[in-house]
Design a protein around this motif. Structure first.
Motif, PDB file in Angstrom:
ATOM      1  N   ALA A   6      49.202  44.173  46.585  1.00  0.00           N
ATOM      2  CA  ALA A   6      48.122  44.070  45.602  1.00  0.00           C
ATOM      3  C   ALA A   6      46.779  44.398  46.262  1.00  0.00           C
ATOM      4  CB  ALA A   6      48.093  42.669  44.995  1.00  0.00           C
ATOM      5  N   GLY A   7      46.603  43.895  47.502  1.00  0.00           N
ATOM      6  CA  GLY A   7      45.367  44.161  48.226  1.00  0.00           C
ATOM      7  C   GLY A   7      45.165  45.638  48.491  1.00  0.00           C
ATOM      8  N   ILE A   8      46.257  46.325  48.855  1.00  0.00           N
ATOM      9  CA  ILE A   8      46.157  47.767  49.115  1.00  0.00           C
ATOM     10  C   ILE A   8      45.824  48.504  47.823  1.00  0.00           C
ATOM     11  CG2 ILE A   8      47.520  49.809  49.756  1.00  0.00           C
ATOM     12  CD1 ILE A   8      48.948  47.902  51.810  1.00  0.00           C
TER      13      ILE A   8
ATOM     14  N   PRO B 189      44.278  39.898  37.488  1.00  0.00           N
ATOM     15  CA  PRO B 189      43.720  40.866  36.541  1.00  0.00           C
ATOM     16  C   PRO B 189      44.223  42.278  36.883  1.00  0.00           C
ATOM     17  CG  PRO B 189      41.981  39.424  37.381  1.00  0.00           C
ATOM     18  CD  PRO B 189      43.228  39.122  38.164  1.00  0.00           C
ATOM     19  N   LEU B 190      44.572  43.058  35.875  1.00  0.00           N
ATOM     20  CA  LEU B 190      45.135  44.411  36.008  1.00  0.00           C
ATOM     21  C   LEU B 190      46.439  44.429  36.818  1.00  0.00           C
ATOM     22  CD1 LEU B 190      41.975  46.619  36.824  1.00  0.00           C
ATOM     23  CD2 LEU B 190      42.838  45.941  34.588  1.00  0.00           C
ATOM     24  N   GLY B 191      46.972  43.236  37.104  1.00  0.00           N
ATOM     25  CA  GLY B 191      48.226  43.175  37.849  1.00  0.00           C
ATOM     26  C   GLY B 191      48.081  43.188  39.355  1.00  0.00           C
ATOM     27  N   PHE B 192      46.904  43.583  39.880  1.00  0.00           N
ATOM     28  CA  PHE B 192      46.803  43.655  41.346  1.00  0.00           C
ATOM     29  C   PHE B 192      45.448  43.229  41.913  1.00  0.00           C
ATOM     30  CE2 PHE B 192      44.323  47.518  41.326  1.00  0.00           C
ATOM     31  CZ  PHE B 192      44.721  48.174  40.180  1.00  0.00           C
ATOM     32  N   LEU B 193      44.541  42.730  41.085  1.00  0.00           N
ATOM     33  CA  LEU B 193      43.247  42.294  41.632  1.00  0.00           C
ATOM     34  C   LEU B 193      43.291  40.801  41.958  1.00  0.00           C
ATOM     35  CD1 LEU B 193      40.741  44.160  39.283  1.00  0.00           C
ATOM     36  CD2 LEU B 193      41.534  44.849  41.547  1.00  0.00           C
ATOM     37  N   GLY B 194      42.860  40.441  43.133  1.00  0.00           N
ATOM     38  CA  GLY B 194      42.777  39.025  43.510  1.00  0.00           C
ATOM     39  C   GLY B 194      44.140  38.363  43.614  1.00  0.00           C
ATOM     40  N   GLU B 195      44.177  37.084  43.274  1.00  0.00           N
ATOM     41  CA  GLU B 195      45.405  36.285  43.427  1.00  0.00           C
ATOM     42  C   GLU B 195      45.670  35.501  42.143  1.00  0.00           C
ATOM     43  OE1 GLU B 195      47.501  36.162  45.967  1.00  0.00           O
ATOM     44  OE2 GLU B 195      46.373  37.464  47.297  1.00  0.00           O
TER      45      GLU B 195
END
Lengths: 553, 213
Positions: A6-8, B189-195
C-alpha cells in the motif's frame, strides 16, 4: 493488502500525479512571467502600490525592492504579534513576548516557519490569517520571483535588466498562489479540515468529563502552508493534528501540494530558456534524490531500530494511526527535501537513521526539489558548480545554457554555497558551546546533539521542521534563530540575483564540440555526485557524531 | 500630497513595499480567508466546524479528536474502548490519555530514550493486565503516544483486543461487541492510502447505543 505494498502504491500515485502536472503547470508558470499583458486586477494592484509596471530593474534594484518588501514584512508582522491581544478574535491570547515575536516574524518572512510556540495557545485568529498566512503567500512568492530573475539572466543578452520585482510578485500571487489555494482549500475542507471562527470552548464528552474544542480559519491557511512550502502549523501538532490533516487522503493531498510547484519549476526553466531538456534533467535529478530519501526513511522506520521502539514492536511513537509508517515516512521525506517543514509525525522519535536521513535532506540545501523557487535557484547554483568542475577536468572555460561561467559567476555561486552551512554550523556550534542553550536538549546521548544540529540546519535552510524535543522558546534560540534564518535566506538571494545580473550582460556562447552537454545522463550523474560530495564534506562530522553514533551503537 | 518621485530611491522602495504589503494583507489575509470561511460554512458545514458527533441529541465530541474515557482518578474505564496514549495534556493531568485539544503535541522522546523504554514497558504490562491478554499480543499503537496527542483512531488489532473486556464490563456477548468493532473498521482510503483504523469515539457511541437497547 500489505502495508508495504500500500505504501509503494501511494508513492506511485504521487509520482504519477506530479508527472501529469509537470508540463502544464511548468508552462503555465513560465507564461505568467513571459506574458506582456497585465490583467485588470493586477493593474489595480500596481496603482495601489504606486509603482510603474513597465520599469525594468537592474539586479541591484530588484534585490533592494525584495529586501525592502521583506524588511517591512518583518516589522509589520512583529508589530501585529505585539498588539494581537487588542485585536478582534484574539481567542484569549496575550500579546506575543518580544523575543518570540521577533523569531516568529523572521521565521515566517523567510519562508522557514520555525515555530517556538503552540499556535492554539499563542496566536489569535487575526495574527494567524492577516499576519502569518499572508507571509505564507508572499514569502513563497518572493522565492519564486528570485529564481525567475535568475532565469532571465540566462535568457537575456547584453542587458543589465532582470525584470520588475513588484510585477513579478503581484503576478505570482494573483495568477498562481491565490487561485490554486482556493481550489486546494475546498478539497481540504471536503476531507474535514476545519474553517471557522469559533473560540476555544469546552464541550461535555461521552464519558461525562469536559473536552476542549478548538477552532480557527484553518483550511484557507493549510493549503498555502503546504503549497508555498511554508510549513507553519495552525496548531502545535502541525499536520499530525486531525483538524489540519484529517485522513490518509488529505495526507496524500498535502504531500502532493508540497511537491507540485517545486517539481514543475524545472519545466518553467526549460521553457523559458528555450530547451525543455534542461528542465527534464534537473527534475530527474531531484526526483532520484527525493525518492531515495523517502525509500531510506521508510526502510529504517519499518526496521524500528532503537531500544524503546523495539519494545513497542514498531516505530509508532509520534506517528498517527491513520497515516501509519508509510504515510508518515513519505511525508517526512517530502517535507524535508522541500523547504516545507510541516510534519505529520515527530522526527525526534524517528529511528536514528530515519531521522538522520531527514537531517541529511535538510543538509542537501533544499534543492531536491527544494522550496518553491528557492529549490530551483539552489539547484541552478549547483549546476553552475558542476559545469565548472566539469570544465576543470577538460581544461576549458565552462558554459551553462549558453553563458560562460567565469570567475565572477563562480564567486557568486561559491558565496551562495557557503552561506547556508556557515549560518547553520556557527549557530549549532555556539549553542553547543554555551551551557544554557545546551540545557534545552531533551534526549540524552548523541540524539541530543542531533536535536541542536537539526534545529540550526533546519533554520538555515529555511525548512522549519524540528527535532522538537529541544526547548527553543528561550532568549538564545529566539534571537540567534531569527538572525540565522534572515541571513541564510536573504544573503543567498542577493548572490543569486547578482549572478543573474552578470549572466544577463553576457552574449550567448554557441555550443561547440567542447561544451559539456547539460541535458545528458552524464551531467545528471555528475550533478548528483557534486550535491552528495558537497554535503558530505561540509556536514560529515556532525552526522557522524549524531545519527551515526546513535544508530550504530 | 507628497511628491513620491522626488524622494530618494531607498525611501520610495520602502513606501512601495509598505503599500504592497498592505494590499496583499487585505487580499490574502482578509478577503481570501473570509471568502473561504463562507464557502466552508455553506458547502462543508459539518467538516468546517470540526466533524462534531452527537449522542441522544447532544454534541459529545469530534469524530476527528480522541477523547479520554477515564474515571476521576485517571484510570481507564473498562466499559469503553480506550484510545492510544496521548501526550496532549496539561501539567496537572493524571491520565495517560490526555486528548486535550488545548495542548496538541508529541512526546518527542527519542528511539533510544530510557524514559520512553520504561514507559512503553509499563504500558505493555498495564494494557495486557487490563484486557486479560498476553503482553506480547499488545499492538504498537496501544503503547506509543501519537504525534498529535489527539489521534482519534486505534488499529483494528487494538480494538479487537479490547472486545472481551468491554463485553464483560457491559454484560454483552463478546460476539456482539466483536461485530460492532468489525462494522466500525475503516479501510484504507482508495484501498491503499494510510492504514486501516477504528475511530474510538464513534465506536463508543455505537456501543452506548447497543447497551441502551
Amino acid at each position: 493488502m500489505s502495508s508495504s505494498l500500500a505504501g509503494i502504491l501511494q508513492i506511485v500515485l504521487l509520482v504519477a500525479a506530479l508527472a501529469v502536472c509537470y508540463k502544464p503547470l511548468g508552462d503555465y508558470i513560465a507564461g505568467i512571467f513571459t506574458s506582456e499583458k497585465h490583467l485588470r486586477p493586477e493593474r489595480a494592484v500596481y496603482r495601489l502600490m504606486g509603482i510603474d509596471p513597465s520599469a525594468d530593474q537592474r539586479w541591484g534594484t530588484y534585490a533592494r525592492s525584495m529586501l525592502a518588501f521583506s524588511g517591512i514584512s518583518v516589522l509589520f508582522l512583529y508589530l501585529l504579534e505585539r498588539v494581537q491581544h487588542w485585536l478582534p478574535y484574539a481567542n484569549g491570547n496575550v500579546n506575543v513576548p518580544p523575543a518570540l515575536a521577533w523569531n516568529t516574524a523572521a521565521s515566517f518572512v523567510t519562508n522557514t516557519n520555525w515555530q517556538n510556540y503552540s499556535g492554539e495557545s499563542t496566536m489569535g485568529y487575526v495574527t494567524q490569517m492577516a499576519g502569518l498566512a499572508v507571509q505564507n503567500f508572499v514569502s513563497a512568492a518572493v522565492g519564486i520571483v528570485v529564481v525567475i530573475a535568475l532565469i532571465r539572466g540566462f535568457m537575456r543578452t547584453k542587458t543589465d535588466r532582470l525584470g520588475n520585482f513588484w510585477v513579478d510578485l503581484t503576478r505570482v500571487i494573483v495568477r498562481l498562489l491565490l487561485p490554486f489555494s482556493v481550489i486546494g482549500a475546498i478539497i481540504l475542507m471536503a476531507t474535514g479540515v476545519i474553517d471557522n471562527f469559533s473560540a476555544t470552548h469546552l464541550i461535555h464528552s461521552l464519558a461525562g468529563s469536559q473536552q476542549t474544542m478548538v477552532g480557527g480559519p484553518v483550511a484557507s491557511q493549510e493549503v498555502i502552508k503546504e503549497m508555498g512550502n511554508n510549513g507553519g502549523g495552525f496548531f502545535n501538532a502541525n499536520s499530525a493534528h486531525p483538524f489540519e490533516n484529517p485522513s490518509a487522503f488529505s495526507n496524500w493531498f498535502e504531500i502532493f501540494l508540497i511537491l507540485v510547484i517545486p517539481f514543475a519549476l524545472p519545466r518553467t526553466f526549460g521553457k523559458m530558456v528555450g530547451d525543455n531538456r534542461q528542465g527534464y534533467v534537473l527534475a530527474i535529478v531531484m526526483a532520484v534524490l527525493w525518492l531515495t530519501a523517502v525509500g531510506g526513511i521508510s526502510f529504517f522506520e519499518w526496521q524500528h531500530a532503537g531500544t524503546a521502539l523495539h519494545a513497542a514492536h514498531a516505530a509508532m511513537e509520534g506517528k498517527e494511526t491513520r497515516f501509519g509508517i508509510p504515510g508518515s515516512s513519505l511525508f517526512a521525506g517530502s517535507t524535508t527535501v522541500t523547504s516545507t517543514g510541516a510534519v505529520n509525525s515527530f522526527h525526534d522519535s524517528f529511528t536514528a537513521f530515519g531521522g538522520g536521513i531527514a537531517l541529511f535532506d535538510l543538509m542537501l540545501g533544499e534543492v531536491v526539489p527544494g522550496g518553491v523557487g528557492a529549490g530551483l535557484y539552489g539547484m541552478l547554483m549547483l549546476a553552475v558548480l558542476t559545469v565548472f568542475i566539469g570544465g576543470l577536468m577538460v581544461g576549458r572555460t565552462p558554459e551553462y545554457i549558453g553563458k560562460k561561467i567565469r570567475p565572477t559567476e563562480m564567486k557568486w555561486a561559491a558565496a551562495y554555497i557557503l552561506a547556508t552551512p556557515f549560518s547553520a554550523l556557527i549557530g549549532a556550534a555556539m549553542s553547543l558551546g554555551f551551557k544554557t542553550p545546551r540545557a534545552s536538549i531533551l534526549n540524552p546521548g548523541p540524539h541530543g546533539l542531533t536535536e541542536i544540529v537539526y534545529a540550526f540546519t533546519s533554520m538555515a535552510n529555511n525548512n522549519g521542521s524540528a527535532f522538537a524535543g529541544l526547548t527553543t522558546d528561550t532568549t538564545w534560540y529566539n534571537t540567534a534563530g531569527g538572525v540565522v534564518m534572515l541571513v541564510a535566506r536573504f544573503a543567498p538571494m542577493v548572490f543569486v540575483l547578482a549572478l543573474g545580473g552578470t549572466l544577463a550582460r553576457q552574449q550567448i556562447v554557441p555550443a561547440s564540440a567542447g561544451t559539456l552537454e547539460t541535458h545528458k545522463p552524464l551531467f545528471a550523474g555528475l550533478l548528483i555526485g557534486v550535491i552528495i560530495i558537497l554535503v558530505g564534506l561540509t556536514y560529515f562530522p556532525a552526522l557522524a557524531l549524531g545519527p551515526f553514533a546513535e544508530g550504530l551503537h | 500630497m507628497i511628491h513620491v518621485n522626488r524622494l530618494p530611491a531607498l525611501v520610495r522602495q520602502h513606501i512601495a513595499a509598505l503599500r504592497a504589503l498592505l494590499v496583499f494583507t487585505v487580499l490574502c489575509g482578509i478577503v481570501y480567508p473570509v471568502v473561504m470561511f463562507g464557502v466552508a460554512q455553506v458547502a462543508f458545514h459539518n467538516q468546517a466546524n470540526g466533524s462534531l458527533v452527537s449522542y441522544n441529541g447532544k454534541v459529545v465530541g469530534s469524530g476527528l479528536l480522541c477523547q479520554e474515557f477515564v474515571d476521576a482518578k485517571g484510570n481507564p474505564l473498562p466499559q469503553y474502548f480506550q484510545p492510544r496514549p496521548s501526550n496532549a495534556a496539561n501539567a496537572a493531568s493524571k491520565t495517560d490519555y490526555g486528548c486535550d485539544a488545548g495542548f496538541s503535541g508529541a512526546t518527542n522522546l527519542g528511539p533510544n530514550n530510557p524514559a520512553l523504554l520504561k514507559t512503553i514497558e509499563q504500558r505493555r504490562a498495564a494494557v495486557a493486565q487490563f484486557n486479560g491478554v498476553s503482553p506480547a499480543s499488545v499492538p504498537p499503537d496501544a503503547v506509543t503516544a501519537s504525534g498529535s496527542g489527539l489521534d482519534p483512531d486505534i488499529s483494528p488489532q487494538y480494538a479487537y483486543l479490547q472486545v472481551n473486556r468491554v463485553a464483560k464490563a457491559r454484560h454483552l456477548s463478546p460476539s456482539a461487541v466483536h461485530a460492532l468493532v468489525a462494522a466500525n473498521v475503516q479501510g484504507r482510503p482508495l484501498g491503499f492510502l494510510g492504514e486501516p483504523t477504528v475511530d474510538v469515539l464513534v465506536l463508543n457511541i455505537a456501543l452506548d447505543k447497543l447497551s441502551s437497547r
